[in-house]
Design a protein around this motif. Structure first.
Motif, PDB file in Angstrom:
ATOM      1  N   MET A 139       0.961  -0.940  -0.104  1.00  0.00           N
ATOM      2  CA  MET A 139       0.004  -0.063  -0.121  1.00  0.00           C
ATOM      3  C   MET A 139       1.025   1.273   0.057  1.00  0.00           C
ATOM      4  N   LEU A 140       2.006   1.222  -0.873  1.00  0.00           N
ATOM      5  CA  LEU A 140       2.638   2.698  -0.983  1.00  0.00           C
ATOM      6  C   LEU A 140       2.959   2.381  -2.918  1.00  0.00           C
ATOM      7  N   ASN A 141       3.159   3.869  -2.772  1.00  0.00           N
ATOM      8  CA  ASN A 141       3.946   3.812  -4.003  1.00  0.00           C
ATOM      9  C   ASN A 141       4.419   5.660  -4.256  1.00  0.00           C
ATOM     10  N   GLN A 142       5.009   6.148  -5.060  1.00  0.00           N
ATOM     11  CA  GLN A 142       5.536   7.132  -5.585  1.00  0.00           C
ATOM     12  C   GLN A 142       4.941   8.228  -4.879  1.00  0.00           C
ATOM     13  N   LEU A 143       4.142   8.707  -4.069  1.00  0.00           N
ATOM     14  CA  LEU A 143       3.189   9.044  -3.779  1.00  0.00           C
ATOM     15  C   LEU A 143       2.828   9.116  -2.443  1.00  0.00           C
ATOM     16  N   GLY A 144       3.797   7.855  -1.851  1.00  0.00           N
ATOM     17  CA  GLY A 144       3.655   8.010  -0.717  1.00  0.00           C
ATOM     18  C   GLY A 144       2.750   6.580   0.099  1.00  0.00           C
ATOM     19  N   TYR A 160      -0.578   4.021 -11.908  1.00  0.00           N
ATOM     20  CA  TYR A 160       0.567   5.063 -10.614  1.00  0.00           C
ATOM     21  C   TYR A 160       2.126   3.623 -10.824  1.00  0.00           C
ATOM     22  N   LYS A 161       1.973   2.740 -11.939  1.00  0.00           N
ATOM     23  CA  LYS A 161       3.288   1.939 -11.936  1.00  0.00           C
ATOM     24  C   LYS A 161       3.420   1.412 -10.476  1.00  0.00           C
ATOM     25  N   SER A 165       8.383   0.566 -10.709  1.00  0.00           N
ATOM     26  CA  SER A 165       8.155   1.810 -11.659  1.00  0.00           C
ATOM     27  C   SER A 165       7.606   0.859 -13.396  1.00  0.00           C
ATOM     28  N   SER A 166       7.599  -0.509 -13.106  1.00  0.00           N
ATOM     29  CA  SER A 166       7.232  -1.049 -14.958  1.00  0.00           C
ATOM     30  C   SER A 166       5.732  -1.123 -15.303  1.00  0.00           C
ATOM     31  N   LEU A 167       5.820  -0.572 -16.252  1.00  0.00           N
ATOM     32  CA  LEU A 167       4.316  -1.207 -16.855  1.00  0.00           C
ATOM     33  C   LEU A 167       3.789  -2.178 -17.101  1.00  0.00           C
ATOM     34  N   LEU A 168       4.637  -2.774 -17.689  1.00  0.00           N
ATOM     35  CA  LEU A 168       4.320  -4.128 -17.637  1.00  0.00           C
ATOM     36  C   LEU A 168       3.517  -5.091 -16.275  1.00  0.00           C
ATOM     37  N   GLY A 169       5.057  -4.804 -16.056  1.00  0.00           N
ATOM     38  CA  GLY A 169       4.714  -5.655 -14.523  1.00  0.00           C
ATOM     39  C   GLY A 169       3.547  -4.735 -14.045  1.00  0.00           C
ATOM     40  N   SER A 170       3.117  -3.834 -13.658  1.00  0.00           N
ATOM     41  CA  SER A 170       2.258  -3.601 -13.240  1.00  0.00           C
ATOM     42  C   SER A 170       0.818  -4.150 -13.262  1.00  0.00           C
ATOM     43  N   LEU A 171       0.954  -4.033 -15.141  1.00  0.00           N
ATOM     44  CA  LEU A 171      -0.138  -4.435 -15.449  1.00  0.00           C
ATOM     45  C   LEU A 171      -0.361  -6.282 -14.984  1.00  0.00           C
TER      46      LEU A 171
END
Length: 405
Positions: A139-144, A160-161, A165-171
């Protein structure tokens, strides 16, 4: 009730806190009469085990693999037919009474859960993190701190990747979570979910888990002789994983601000970045690398306190209980389950997560506190751990739970 207890975890070596808990749980229950049986993933660092030839094949995201292997591993993340097949072979050789699941995400997958249900084996799972709620488990990303995926809105993982920070990994991981949620594979096959903190219990309820599935059983720590405090060359110690959610940049900045010596024990993906930051701002920080039992004990013995500056929803960190068992006070961030384990001003101190100024003041205050006062504070923490978080209380609660199923 006793018999064979199947413990399942992604790694069969002590890689992180959940892996330590996996072994500690099996050891504690063995002393109560349960015969341990393990199922995990093959890995070169695994401890030897008689049935490790039946472990699931290794899924590795940190090394270069062929395109075909990447597709195979992606499929195993969602539903591993290999893990299900290997466990089926293991169960054909053993009559299991209870299965206790630890971390199986990505490497083993929940494909094994319906198999256990079909065989009428009750499944208990310990929530070591937030993966059952959040695709990236923190429950943490670049925005906190982030709860954007609440209610099944897993597309926010891609937005939010959140996965490296990977688009494919997040998908891929968003798809994994969506599939598991739609088919209710965890909720339908896990008999009871053990939550080691009241904070996690509240969070799981808030995110839609039924109350009758949740059981609060706090972590346990072995009783140890207290370690004497050093008279000189003291420092404040962090031990654990070196990763973004642990708030170590804040700790290093606080060390520089307060001119307080801080030792950092552990390894992880943020290691090089933290070394560079420490050098850049001339912080009095020393990196010890990964320490095993005796070396870690020596590091704790030289400390005047330990610190946990996390910036994510920690569960019930074993490092706090281990610090108490050695007689050390703890400085911890006021986030997640950490405040449940620190009696502010009595067994340690808490501070606002991500605030290097407040943390710097506490580092300086603790470092300048007389040894006699630190020993009293550490002694209160040790007494509380022995009273509330002892192994006997843990095994009694777990045995009672098993007997219900």
């Amino acid at each position: 009730m006793s018999g064979k207890l199947l413990s399942v975890n992604a790694y069969h070596y002590r890689r992180g806190g959940s892996d330590v808990a996996y072994f500690a749980h099996a050891e504690a229950m063995e002393r109560c009469g349960w015969e341990p049986l393990f199922f995990s993933m093959k890995h070169p660092q695994n401890y030897e085990y008689a049935y490790d030839h039946l472990f699931a094949e290794r899924v590795d995201y940190d090394h270069d693999t062929s395109v075909a292997e990447k597709f195979r591993d992606a499929a195993r993340i969602v539903y591993s037919l290999d893990a299900r097949k290997k466990l089926k072979k293991l169960l054909a050789q053993h009559d299991v009474q209870i299965a206790h699941i630890h971390n199986i995400y990505h490497h083993i997958s929940p494909s094994i859960l319906p198999l256990l249900t079909d065989r009428k084996i009750p499944v208990v799972m310990t929530a070591h993190d937030l993966k059952l709620l959040c695709p990236n488990y923190k429950m943490l990303n670049q925005l906190g701190v982030c709860q954007s995926c609440k209610g099944g809105r897993y597309w926010n993982t891609v937005r939010y990747k959140c996965i490296k920070s990977s688009l494919l990994g997040s998908l891929l991981i968003a798809f994994e979570s969506a599939v598991h949620s739609i088919f209710q594979i965890y909720k339908d096959n896990v008999s009871k979910l053990v939550v080691p903190s009241e904070f996690y219990r509240g969070l799981f309820l808030e995110w839609g888990w039924p109350d009758d599935k949740l059981v609060y059983i706090p972590n346990a720590v072995k009783s140890r002789p207290p370690l004497a405090f050093a008279d000189k060359n003291r420092y404040i110690l962090y031990f654990g994983r070196l990763s973004e959610e642990k708030g170590l940049k804040t700790l290093i900045e606080a060390s520089a601000r307060s001119s307080t010596p801080v030792y950092i024990a552990g390894t992880g993906p943020q290691c090089a970045e933290l070394h560079a930051l420490s050098d850049q701002i001339r912080a009095p920080v020393r990196f010890l690398g990964r320490l095993e039992a005796e070396a870690l004990e020596r590091a704790v013995a030289g400390s005047c306190a330990t610190v946990l500056p996390s910036e994510w929803f920690e569960n019930a960190p074993l490092s706090i209980l281990e610090s108490y068992s050695y007689g050390r006070p703890v400085i911890g961030a006021r986030i997640g389950g950490i405040p449940e384990l620190i009696n502010d001003g009595c067994t340690g101190y808490t501070f606002q997560p991500g605030d290097p100024v407040e943390l710097a003041e506490l580092l300086r205050q603790v470092f300048e506190t007389p040894v006699s006062s630190l020993a009293s504070m550490g002694g209160r923490g040790r007494h509380w751990a022995e009273l509330r978080f002892n192994v006997n209380t843990y095994t009694e609660a777990m045995t009672s739970l098993y007997n219900e199923l």
